[in-house]
Design a protein around this motif. Structure first.
Motif, PDB file in Angstrom:
ATOM      1  N   THR A   1       0.846  -1.197   0.000  1.00  0.00           N
ATOM      2  CA  THR A   1       0.000   0.000   0.000  1.00  0.00           C
ATOM      3  C   THR A   1       0.877   1.242   0.000  1.00  0.00           C
ATOM      4  O   THR A   1       1.750   1.365   0.864  1.00  0.00           O
ATOM      5  CB  THR A   1      -0.908   0.034   1.241  1.00  0.00           C
ATOM      6  OG1 THR A   1      -1.729  -1.140   1.255  1.00  0.00           O
ATOM      7  CG2 THR A   1      -1.796   1.270   1.240  1.00  0.00           C
TER       8      THR A   1
ATOM      9  N   GLU B   1       1.227   7.149   0.901  1.00  0.00           N
ATOM     10  CA  GLU B   1       0.332   8.286   0.719  1.00  0.00           C
ATOM     11  C   GLU B   1      -1.135   7.901   0.880  1.00  0.00           C
ATOM     12  O   GLU B   1      -1.990   8.767   1.067  1.00  0.00           O
ATOM     13  CB  GLU B   1       0.539   8.909  -0.668  1.00  0.00           C
ATOM     14  CG  GLU B   1       1.911   9.499  -0.909  1.00  0.00           C
ATOM     15  CD  GLU B   1       2.947   8.469  -1.346  1.00  0.00           C
ATOM     16  OE1 GLU B   1       4.124   8.842  -1.501  1.00  0.00           O
ATOM     17  OE2 GLU B   1       2.570   7.285  -1.539  1.00  0.00           O
ATOM     18  N   MET B   2      -1.418   6.596   0.809  1.00  0.00           N
ATOM     19  CA  MET B   2      -2.792   6.127   0.950  1.00  0.00           C
ATOM     20  C   MET B   2      -3.119   5.714   2.375  1.00  0.00           C
ATOM     21  O   MET B   2      -4.255   5.311   2.651  1.00  0.00           O
ATOM     22  CB  MET B   2      -3.031   4.945   0.007  1.00  0.00           C
ATOM     23  CG  MET B   2      -3.103   5.329  -1.464  1.00  0.00           C
ATOM     24  SD  MET B   2      -4.421   6.498  -1.835  1.00  0.00           S
ATOM     25  CE  MET B   2      -5.858   5.522  -1.405  1.00  0.00           C
TER      26      MET B   2
ATOM     27  N   PRO C   1      -7.326   9.317   3.013  1.00  0.00           N
ATOM     28  CA  PRO C   1      -5.888   9.117   2.811  1.00  0.00           C
ATOM     29  C   PRO C   1      -5.131  10.435   2.865  1.00  0.00           C
ATOM     30  O   PRO C   1      -5.641  11.483   2.464  1.00  0.00           O
ATOM     31  CB  PRO C   1      -5.807   8.474   1.433  1.00  0.00           C
ATOM     32  CG  PRO C   1      -7.093   8.807   0.758  1.00  0.00           C
ATOM     33  CD  PRO C   1      -8.109   8.897   1.841  1.00  0.00           C
TER      34      PRO C   1
ATOM     35  N   GLN D   1      -5.044  12.885  -0.112  1.00  0.00           N
ATOM     36  CA  GLN D   1      -6.218  13.686  -0.467  1.00  0.00           C
ATOM     37  C   GLN D   1      -6.186  15.042   0.230  1.00  0.00           C
ATOM     38  O   GLN D   1      -6.598  16.053  -0.346  1.00  0.00           O
ATOM     39  CB  GLN D   1      -7.515  12.941  -0.135  1.00  0.00           C
ATOM     40  CG  GLN D   1      -8.757  13.711  -0.608  1.00  0.00           C
ATOM     41  CD  GLN D   1     -10.030  12.899  -0.519  1.00  0.00           C
ATOM     42  OE1 GLN D   1     -10.005  11.666  -0.625  1.00  0.00           O
ATOM     43  NE2 GLN D   1     -11.146  13.573  -0.326  1.00  0.00           N
TER      44      GLN D   1
ATOM     45  N   LYS E   1       2.260   2.257  -7.202  1.00  0.00           N
ATOM     46  CA  LYS E   1       1.506   3.448  -6.787  1.00  0.00           C
ATOM     47  C   LYS E   1       0.158   3.550  -7.499  1.00  0.00           C
ATOM     48  O   LYS E   1      -0.488   4.593  -7.441  1.00  0.00           O
ATOM     49  CB  LYS E   1       2.333   4.707  -7.075  1.00  0.00           C
ATOM     50  CG  LYS E   1       3.642   4.770  -6.304  1.00  0.00           C
ATOM     51  CD  LYS E   1       3.423   5.088  -4.840  1.00  0.00           C
ATOM     52  CE  LYS E   1       4.756   5.254  -4.108  1.00  0.00           C
ATOM     53  NZ  LYS E   1       4.605   5.835  -2.779  1.00  0.00           N
TER      54      LYS E   1
ATOM     55  N   PRO F   1      -2.756   2.506  -6.722  1.00  0.00           N
ATOM     56  CA  PRO F   1      -3.890   2.915  -5.883  1.00  0.00           C
ATOM     57  C   PRO F   1      -4.090   4.430  -5.811  1.00  0.00           C
ATOM     58  O   PRO F   1      -5.213   4.899  -5.594  1.00  0.00           O
ATOM     59  CB  PRO F   1      -3.532   2.335  -4.504  1.00  0.00           C
ATOM     60  CG  PRO F   1      -2.715   1.124  -4.822  1.00  0.00           C
ATOM     61  CD  PRO F   1      -1.887   1.528  -6.017  1.00  0.00           C
ATOM     62  N   LEU F   2      -3.017   5.213  -5.976  1.00  0.00           N
ATOM     63  CA  LEU F   2      -3.174   6.669  -5.990  1.00  0.00           C
ATOM     64  C   LEU F   2      -4.043   7.095  -7.166  1.00  0.00           C
ATOM     65  O   LEU F   2      -4.953   7.935  -7.007  1.00  0.00           O
ATOM     66  CB  LEU F   2      -1.801   7.341  -6.083  1.00  0.00           C
ATOM     67  CG  LEU F   2      -0.877   7.196  -4.877  1.00  0.00           C
ATOM     68  CD1 LEU F   2       0.522   7.711  -5.217  1.00  0.00           C
ATOM     69  CD2 LEU F   2      -1.427   7.945  -3.684  1.00  0.00           C
TER      70      LEU F   2
ATOM     71  N   HIS G   1      -7.664   6.060  -6.602  1.00  0.00           N
ATOM     72  CA  HIS G   1      -8.389   6.844  -5.598  1.00  0.00           C
ATOM     73  C   HIS G   1      -8.986   8.106  -6.195  1.00  0.00           C
ATOM     74  O   HIS G   1     -10.096   8.517  -5.820  1.00  0.00           O
ATOM     75  CB  HIS G   1      -7.463   7.212  -4.439  1.00  0.00           C
ATOM     76  CG  HIS G   1      -8.141   8.026  -3.382  1.00  0.00           C
ATOM     77  ND1 HIS G   1      -9.091   7.509  -2.512  1.00  0.00           N
ATOM     78  CD2 HIS G   1      -8.042   9.353  -3.059  1.00  0.00           C
ATOM     79  CE1 HIS G   1      -9.523   8.458  -1.713  1.00  0.00           C
ATOM     80  NE2 HIS G   1      -8.910   9.579  -2.023  1.00  0.00           N
TER      81      HIS G   1
END
Length: 303
Positions: A29, A32-33, A40, A43, A65, A67-68, A71
């Motif tokens: 993960t 940053e999340m 997170p 955001q 990365k 997931p960034l 999101h």
């Protein structure tokens, strides 16, 4: 205020770090999340950029990365499920992140430091000033820092860095700036910078924190900057050159920040940031503060 300098509309957020201080949580993960209460950390940073009028955001990412990007993208399946349940509140929260700004992404294939990450943004930024926001520093929205930095850049031109006075024994954790006063009480002119100096070598107790408004001339300097501390291309080294020779890209000024800042790059500070922000939430604060006071009292009695 001078209007001769181009309007700033782009923000760059370096987010390619490995997050090794938070292992094993960051094994799969991105750091940053990691959530700060229920959102997170990244955001909060994007929201800060948008609040300052920067609606074009480039995120410099690396491996693992994805997931960034997810999101800040739409999730139609989740939105549809929440809509069917009639859960308008959660639906709004899910959609909020995808509607914040125009998001762009570029990958930093080789993690060669903050200076290199900023250099990766050159094709997107072009020949205009831009902001850089580091994800480990969360600035409380009630204490707008970036807006003030943009105002100073529009007034003086060149580049602007964020400074915060720290205890002498902490300066080795930051870049340190040599400064001269100006007619504005919260603005200083920067004449030099040192990356993570020993206490006896620090030019001041003013630490450089993770907000910058940069003249595009920094890209040319970064291309010629040799790896410095830690074998990485340091943004501080490039800014030092700009401060030493204003002919390159104008002066370098600093905005001295005295507001609320939450450091999520350290495990202890990350936990403190969560507690502080949770305590201040209208929906969570009253009950959480009551529990926290009781917990602390009971712990002290047991010791």
């Amino acid at each position: 205020m001078s209007q001769s300098h181009p309007r700033i509309s782009k923000a760059v957020i370096p987010a390619a770090g490995l997050g090794t201080r938070f292992l094993p949580a960051t094994k799969a993960t991105p750091k940053e999340m990691l959530p700060v209460v229920d959102k997170p950390a990244i955001q909060y940073v994007v929201e800060e950029a948008v609040s300052a009028g920067l609606d074009d955001v480039l995120m410099v990412t690396g491996r693992n990365k994805r997931p960034l990007e997810d999101h800040f993208d739409r999730n139609y399946e989740l939105e549809s499920a929440l809509q069917k349940k009639g859960d308008a509140g959660r639906l709004a929260k899910v959609q909020e992140s995808s509607d914040l700004a125009t998001m762009h992404y570029v990958r930093q294939g080789d993690p060669r430091g903050l200076g290199h990450a900023v250099l990766c943004a050159a094709p997107h930024v072009g020949d205009e000033p831009f902001a850089v926001l580091l994800g480990d520093d969360l600035i409380d929205p009630r204490d707008p820092l970036l807006q003030r930095m943009i105002e100073v850049q529009q007034q003086y031109g060149g580049s602007v860095i964020a400074l915060m006075e720290v205890a002498p024994e902490q300066i080795h954790l930051y870049g340190s700036a040599a400064v001269e006063t100006t007619t504005d009480s919260d603005v200083v002119k920067v004449s030099g910078m040192v990356e993570k100096p020993a206490v006896e070598d620090a030019p001041s107790h003013y630490a450089i924190i993770g907000r910058y408004v940069l003249d595009p001339a920094v890209f040319g300097v970064l291309r010629e900057t040799e790896p410095g501390r830690g074998g990485e291309i340091q943004l501080t080294d490039a800014l030092q050159q700009l401060a030493a020779d204003e002919k390159i890209g104008g002066p370098v000024h600093g905005v001295v920040f005295k507001g609320r800042r939450y450091d999520t790059g350290d495990r202890g500070d990350y936990l403190r940031a969560i507690v502080r922000l949770a305590c201040e939430r209208e929906d969570l604060g009253p009950e959480f503060r009551t529990w926290l006071q009781r917990y602390v009292t009971e712990e002290m009695q047991q010791r």
